[in-house]
Enzyme design. Structure first.
Site, PDB file in Angstrom:
ATOM      1  N   TYR A 122       0.814  -1.217   0.000  1.00 49.05           N
ATOM      2  CA  TYR A 122       0.000   0.000   0.000  1.00 49.05           C
ATOM      3  C   TYR A 122       0.847   1.266   0.000  1.00 49.05           C
ATOM      4  CZ  TYR A 122      -4.115  -2.882   1.122  1.00 49.05           C
ATOM      5  OH  TYR A 122      -5.131  -3.814   1.099  1.00 49.05           O
TER       6      TYR A 122
ATOM      7  N   LYS B  45       3.011 -15.384   2.680  1.00 50.61           N
ATOM      8  CA  LYS B  45       3.058 -16.130   1.413  1.00 50.61           C
ATOM      9  C   LYS B  45       4.521 -16.430   1.115  1.00 50.61           C
ATOM     10  CE  LYS B  45       0.763 -17.903  -2.085  1.00 50.61           C
ATOM     11  NZ  LYS B  45      -0.062 -19.113  -1.895  1.00 50.61           N
TER      12      LYS B  45
ATOM     13  N   ASP C 243      -3.469 -17.985   1.677  1.00 56.05           N
ATOM     14  CA  ASP C 243      -4.608 -18.655   1.056  1.00 56.05           C
ATOM     15  C   ASP C 243      -5.183 -19.726   1.972  1.00 56.05           C
ATOM     16  OD1 ASP C 243      -2.158 -19.901   0.700  1.00 56.05           O
ATOM     17  OD2 ASP C 243      -2.556 -20.580  -1.344  1.00 56.05           O
TER      18      ASP C 243
ATOM     19  N   ASP D 228      -5.518  -6.675   5.821  1.00 58.83           N
ATOM     20  CA  ASP D 228      -6.708  -5.977   5.347  1.00 58.83           C
ATOM     21  C   ASP D 228      -7.776  -6.988   4.932  1.00 58.83           C
ATOM     22  OD1 ASP D 228      -8.440  -4.028   4.489  1.00 58.83           O
ATOM     23  OD2 ASP D 228      -7.205  -3.334   2.826  1.00 58.83           O
TER      24      ASP D 228
ATOM     25  N   ASP E 170     -11.245  -8.381   7.402  1.00 56.97           N
ATOM     26  CA  ASP E 170     -12.603  -8.199   6.892  1.00 56.97           C
ATOM     27  C   ASP E 170     -13.317  -9.540   6.748  1.00 56.97           C
ATOM     28  OD1 ASP E 170     -12.294  -5.505   6.850  1.00 56.97           O
ATOM     29  OD2 ASP E 170     -12.398  -5.255   4.687  1.00 56.97           O
TER      30      ASP E 170
END
Length: 373
Positions: free
Chosen positions: A142, A189, A221, A245, A249
C-alpha cells in the site's frame, strides 16, 4: 481523570456511529468521574469539499494535541466511482497513519453466543471464536513505489518491508498472546514472496524472546480457508498490511456483521480507534447503521488510557444489549432498532439504571415506535 479526544467523524455513517460512541463515553465519564474533552475536526470527502485536502493541517494539529483519536469512517461514492480522481478521501487516512506513526492495527474478532445464528457459517464452527488480528499498517504494497507506464497498459506496486518494521509489530503480537492463549500465527506467502520470507525469519527470531508463546505459520490462502473452516483455532494472528486488510474483513462474517468489529491503530504516540466498516453511504442519514463497532472501539480506547474497568463496563453493556435481542437492521431485518436507540440503551446500562429496558420502554423500541423516557 481528564482526557483530550480528537473526534474525526468522517463520511457516510461515520457521524452517526461516532455520535453514539461519544454518548457512551459521556456515560462513562459521569459514572466514573472522568472528564473527556471532545475536539471535532474534518477528514476524508467532507474535508476535500471544505478545503480541497482530505487531511487538513488543522485536523492533523487537533490529532497530535490529543490523547487519542476517535475515528468514524471515510469514503464517498463520487470518489469511489472515479478512478481518475487525483485527490481521494482514503489519502487522508493513509497520511494520518503515517503522521501519527500508527504501525499496528489491532482487530478483535469474537463470536457472540446470542448471535451465532446470524453468521452465514454453522454455529458449531464459529462457537468459541475469540481471536485478535495484528496487521502491520504503514508498510508493504500500500505504501510502496507505484508505477504506471506511459501508455497506461502496465502497472506495478512495490511490496517492501524492513526488519525494524516487522520486529516492532511482532513484539506487540507476542506480548498480547502472553495475556491470552499463548499462541501466535504468522500469515504470509513465504512460498513465493521474498518479503514474506523476511517476515518468517524476523518473527522466528522475535519468538525466541517469548518461550511460552507457541508460533505457527500459515500461507495466506490457507489462512483464509481456515478462518471459515475452524476460526476457533486462532488466538493472535500476525500479518502484513494487505493480507491483514483481507483477513480481518473476512473475520466479520464470524460475528454476523461487520458492524460489530472494532479496531485500534497504535504506534509510539497518539493512538486511533475506529470501526472496521466503511462509510456505507447507502445508509447515511437513515438511522439504521450499527454503532456497536464504534462503541467497542471506544472501549479499546479506554483500555489504552489504562481505564480497564471502564472499558469492561462498556463491553458488558454491549453484551447485555445484544443478549436481549436489541440490535440494528444488519442483524435482524424484521425486528430492529435505530442507531440512536442502541446508543441510548448502552449508555443507560452503563449509568447503572436498575432496568434500562424498562426505563427506555424496550417493549416499544422496535422500528416505527419511539422510546418514551
Amino acid at each position: 481523570m481528564n482526557f483530550k479526544i480528537a473526534v474525526l467523524s468522517g463520511d457516510g455513517i461515520g457521524p452517526e456511529v461516532i455520535q453514539e460512541s461519544v454518548k457512551v463515553l459521556k456515560a462513562i465519564a459521569e459514572s466514573y468521574k472522568h472528564e473527556f474533552q471532545f475536539n471535532y475536526a474534518s477528514v476524508g470527502a467532507i474535508a476535500i469539499d471544505e478545503t480541497g485536502n482530505p487531511l487538513p493541517d488543522a485536523t492533523l494539529d487537533v490529532c497530535k494535541d490529543a490523547a487519542a483519536v476517535l475515528f468514524g469512517a471515510i469514503g464517498d461514492p463520487k470518489y469511489d466511482n472515479d478512478p481518475s480522481a487525483k485527490v481521494r478521501p482514503e489519502q487522508g487516512l493513509l497520511k494520518l497513519r503515517k503522521e501519527l506513526g500508527l504501525f499496528a492495527n489491532i482487530r478483535p474478532v469474537t463470536a457472540y453466543n446470542s448471535l451465532l445464528d446470524k453468521s452465514p457459517l454453522k454455529k458449531e464452527i464459529i462457537q468459541g471464536t475469540d481471536m485478535v488480528i495484528y496487521r502491520e499498517l504503514t508498510g508493504g504494497i500500500y505504501f510502496g513505489e507505484k508505477k504506471l507506464s506511459e501508455d497506461g497498459k502496465t502497472a506495478s506496486d512495490l511490496c517492501e518491508y524492513s526488519q525494524f518494521e516487522i520486529e516492532r509489530i511482532a513484539h506487540l503480537a507476542f506480548k498480547a498472546a502472553q495475556t491470552r492463549k499463548n499462541k501466535v500465527t504468522l500469515v504470509d506467502k513465504a512460498n513465493v514472496l521474498e518479503s514474506s520470507r523476511l517476515w518468517r525469519k524476523v518473527v522466528s527470531e522475535v519468538a525466541k524472546s517469548y518461550p511460552k508463546v507457541a508460533l505457527d505459520f500459515l500461507f495466506v490462502d490457507n489462512a483464509a480457508m481456515q478462518m471459515i473452516l475452524n476460526p476457533s483455532q486462532f488466538d493472535v494472528i500476525l500479518t502484513e498490511n494487505m493480507f491483514g486488510d483481507i483477513i480481518s474483513d473476512e473475520g466479520s462474517v464470524i460475528g454476523g456483521s461487520i458492524g460489530l468489529l472494532a479496531s485500534a491503530s497504535v504506534g509510539d504516540g497518539v493512538a486511533l480507534f475506529e470501526p472496521i466498516h466503511g462509510s456505507y453511504p447507502q445508509a447515511k442519514g437513515k438511522n439504521i447503521a450499527n454503532p456497536i463497532a464504534s462503541i467497542l472501539s471506544a472501549a479499546m480506547m479506554l483500555d489504552h488510557f489504562g481505564l480497564s474497568d471502564e472499558a469492561e463496563a462498556v463491553r458488558q453493556a454491549v453484551n447485555k444489549t445484544i443478549d436481549k435481542g436489541i440490535v440494528t437492521k444488519d442483524l435482524n431485518g424484521e425486528a430492529f432498532v435505530t442507531t440512536t436507540n442502541i446508543g441510548d440503551i448502552i449508555a443507560g446500562t452503563i449509568l447503572n439504571r436498575e432496568d434500562t429496558c424498562e426505563y427506555l420502554n424496550c417493549e416499544n423500541i422496535h422500528i416505527g415506535q419511539s422510546i418514551v423516557i
